[in-house]
Motif scaffolding. Structure first.
Motif, PDB file in Angstrom:
ATOM      1  N   UNK A   2      45.083  77.286  25.574  1.00  0.00           N
ATOM      2  CA  UNK A   2      46.033  78.366  25.850  1.00  0.00           C
ATOM      3  C   UNK A   2      47.434  77.779  25.863  1.00  0.00           C
ATOM      4  N   UNK A   3      48.286  78.328  25.002  1.00  0.00           N
ATOM      5  CA  UNK A   3      49.663  77.859  24.930  1.00  0.00           C
ATOM      6  C   UNK A   3      50.596  78.870  25.585  1.00  0.00           C
ATOM      7  N   UNK A   4      51.684  78.359  26.105  1.00  0.00           N
ATOM      8  CA  UNK A   4      52.666  79.223  26.746  1.00  0.00           C
ATOM      9  C   UNK A   4      54.048  78.862  26.261  1.00  0.00           C
ATOM     10  N   UNK A  20      60.373  76.104  24.634  1.00  0.00           N
ATOM     11  CA  UNK A  20      59.365  75.082  24.878  1.00  0.00           C
ATOM     12  C   UNK A  20      57.979  75.689  24.818  1.00  0.00           C
ATOM     13  N   UNK A  21      57.051  74.939  24.251  1.00  0.00           N
ATOM     14  CA  UNK A  21      55.645  75.338  24.183  1.00  0.00           C
ATOM     15  C   UNK A  21      54.845  74.316  24.972  1.00  0.00           C
ATOM     16  N   UNK A  22      54.048  74.786  25.909  1.00  0.00           N
ATOM     17  CA  UNK A  22      53.262  73.879  26.728  1.00  0.00           C
ATOM     18  C   UNK A  22      51.809  74.322  26.761  1.00  0.00           C
ATOM     19  N   UNK A  23      50.939  73.390  27.126  1.00  0.00           N
ATOM     20  CA  UNK A  23      49.511  73.674  27.243  1.00  0.00           C
ATOM     21  C   UNK A  23      48.992  73.005  28.505  1.00  0.00           C
ATOM     22  N   UNK A  24      48.178  73.705  29.249  1.00  0.00           N
ATOM     23  CA  UNK A  24      47.717  73.167  30.525  1.00  0.00           C
ATOM     24  C   UNK A  24      46.555  72.205  30.380  1.00  0.00           C
ATOM     25  N   UNK A  25      45.746  72.370  29.327  1.00  0.00           N
ATOM     26  CA  UNK A  25      44.536  71.563  29.214  1.00  0.00           C
ATOM     27  C   UNK A  25      44.357  70.973  27.836  1.00  0.00           C
ATOM     28  N   UNK A  27      46.282  68.111  24.771  1.00  0.00           N
ATOM     29  CA  UNK A  27      47.339  67.198  24.353  1.00  0.00           C
ATOM     30  C   UNK A  27      47.898  67.724  23.037  1.00  0.00           C
ATOM     31  N   UNK A  28      49.096  68.259  23.084  1.00  0.00           N
ATOM     32  CA  UNK A  28      49.639  68.971  21.939  1.00  0.00           C
ATOM     33  C   UNK A  28      49.855  68.091  20.716  1.00  0.00           C
ATOM     34  N   UNK A  29      50.027  66.788  20.899  1.00  0.00           N
ATOM     35  CA  UNK A  29      50.276  65.951  19.732  1.00  0.00           C
ATOM     36  C   UNK A  29      49.037  65.854  18.843  1.00  0.00           C
ATOM     37  N   UNK A  30      47.908  66.311  19.343  1.00  0.00           N
ATOM     38  CA  UNK A  30      46.680  66.293  18.553  1.00  0.00           C
ATOM     39  C   UNK A  30      46.547  67.520  17.654  1.00  0.00           C
ATOM     40  N   UNK A  31      47.470  68.444  17.776  1.00  0.00           N
ATOM     41  CA  UNK A  31      47.371  69.704  17.054  1.00  0.00           C
ATOM     42  C   UNK A  31      48.623  69.980  16.233  1.00  0.00           C
ATOM     43  N   UNK A  32      48.417  70.712  15.135  1.00  0.00           N
ATOM     44  CA  UNK A  32      49.550  71.303  14.437  1.00  0.00           C
ATOM     45  C   UNK A  32      49.954  72.545  15.206  1.00  0.00           C
ATOM     46  N   UNK A  33      51.255  72.696  15.417  1.00  0.00           N
ATOM     47  CA  UNK A  33      51.778  73.781  16.256  1.00  0.00           C
ATOM     48  C   UNK A  33      52.783  74.597  15.467  1.00  0.00           C
ATOM     49  N   UNK A  73      56.320  64.012  23.257  1.00  0.00           N
ATOM     50  CA  UNK A  73      54.992  63.526  23.624  1.00  0.00           C
ATOM     51  C   UNK A  73      54.918  63.173  25.105  1.00  0.00           C
ATOM     52  N   UNK A  74      56.018  62.777  25.684  1.00  0.00           N
ATOM     53  CA  UNK A  74      56.023  62.417  27.103  1.00  0.00           C
ATOM     54  C   UNK A  74      55.747  63.644  27.960  1.00  0.00           C
ATOM     55  N   UNK A  75      56.420  64.753  27.625  1.00  0.00           N
ATOM     56  CA  UNK A  75      56.249  65.971  28.407  1.00  0.00           C
ATOM     57  C   UNK A  75      55.131  66.856  27.879  1.00  0.00           C
ATOM     58  N   UNK A  76      54.482  66.439  26.775  1.00  0.00           N
ATOM     59  CA  UNK A  76      53.405  67.230  26.173  1.00  0.00           C
ATOM     60  C   UNK A  76      53.891  68.634  25.835  1.00  0.00           C
ATOM     61  N   UNK A  77      54.997  68.675  25.121  1.00  0.00           N
ATOM     62  CA  UNK A  77      55.576  69.952  24.730  1.00  0.00           C
ATOM     63  C   UNK A  77      55.986  69.925  23.271  1.00  0.00           C
ATOM     64  N   UNK A  78      56.119  71.113  22.715  1.00  0.00           N
ATOM     65  CA  UNK A  78      56.723  71.290  21.398  1.00  0.00           C
ATOM     66  C   UNK A  78      57.920  72.220  21.586  1.00  0.00           C
ATOM     67  N   UNK A  79      59.071  71.797  21.092  1.00  0.00           N
ATOM     68  CA  UNK A  79      60.289  72.570  21.288  1.00  0.00           C
ATOM     69  C   UNK A  79      60.734  73.241  20.003  1.00  0.00           C
TER      70      UNK A  79
END
Length: 121
Positions: A2-4, A20-25, A27-33, A73-79
């Motif tokens: 689930x992304x927010x 900002x795009x974040x995910x609770x569960x 690791x976003x760097x493993x996915x294309x966003x 990658x540090x904050x596990x976000x995509x901006x």
């Protein structure tokens, strides 16, 4: 997964915002966003996507040179950095997992909460 999306708001024409795009569960760097948007009375459209494998990016023509998608990658976000905002950028913005093939990115996994961006004159 689930992304927010967050970071929207009211901004004047020509201004900037960073979403900002974040995910609770996950690791976003493993996915294309991808970032998408939906304006009132219109369908959802792709804005920008980033590949997880090589960082390749795809942008909608209308935002090229103004918007930049990036990973933290540090904050596990995509901006999504949005500069030079125009009235037509007003929409609810969403982020999603995507498949990227032949410069096209297709969302999958459902939609999380979007964030409203309103550009005023």
């Amino acid at each position: 997964v689930q992304l927010q999306a967050s970071g929207g708001g009211l901004v004047q024409y020509g201004g900037s915002l960073r979403l900002s795009c974040s995910a609770s569960r996950a690791t976003l760097e493993l996915y294309s966003i991808g970032w998408f948007r939906q304006a009132p009375g219109k369908g959802r459209e792709r804005v920008a996507c980033m590949s997880e494998s090589d960082g390749r990016t795809v942008y909608q023509d209308a935002v090229k040179g103004r918007f930049t998608i990036s990973r933290d990658k540090v904050e596990n976000m995509v901006h999504l950095q949005m500069n030079g905002l125009r009235l037509e950028d007003t929409a609810v913005y969403y982020c999603s997992l995507v498949h990227i093939q032949n410069m096209r990115c297709t969302p999958f996994g459902g939609w999380g909460q979007g964030t409203q961006v309103t550009v005023s004159s």
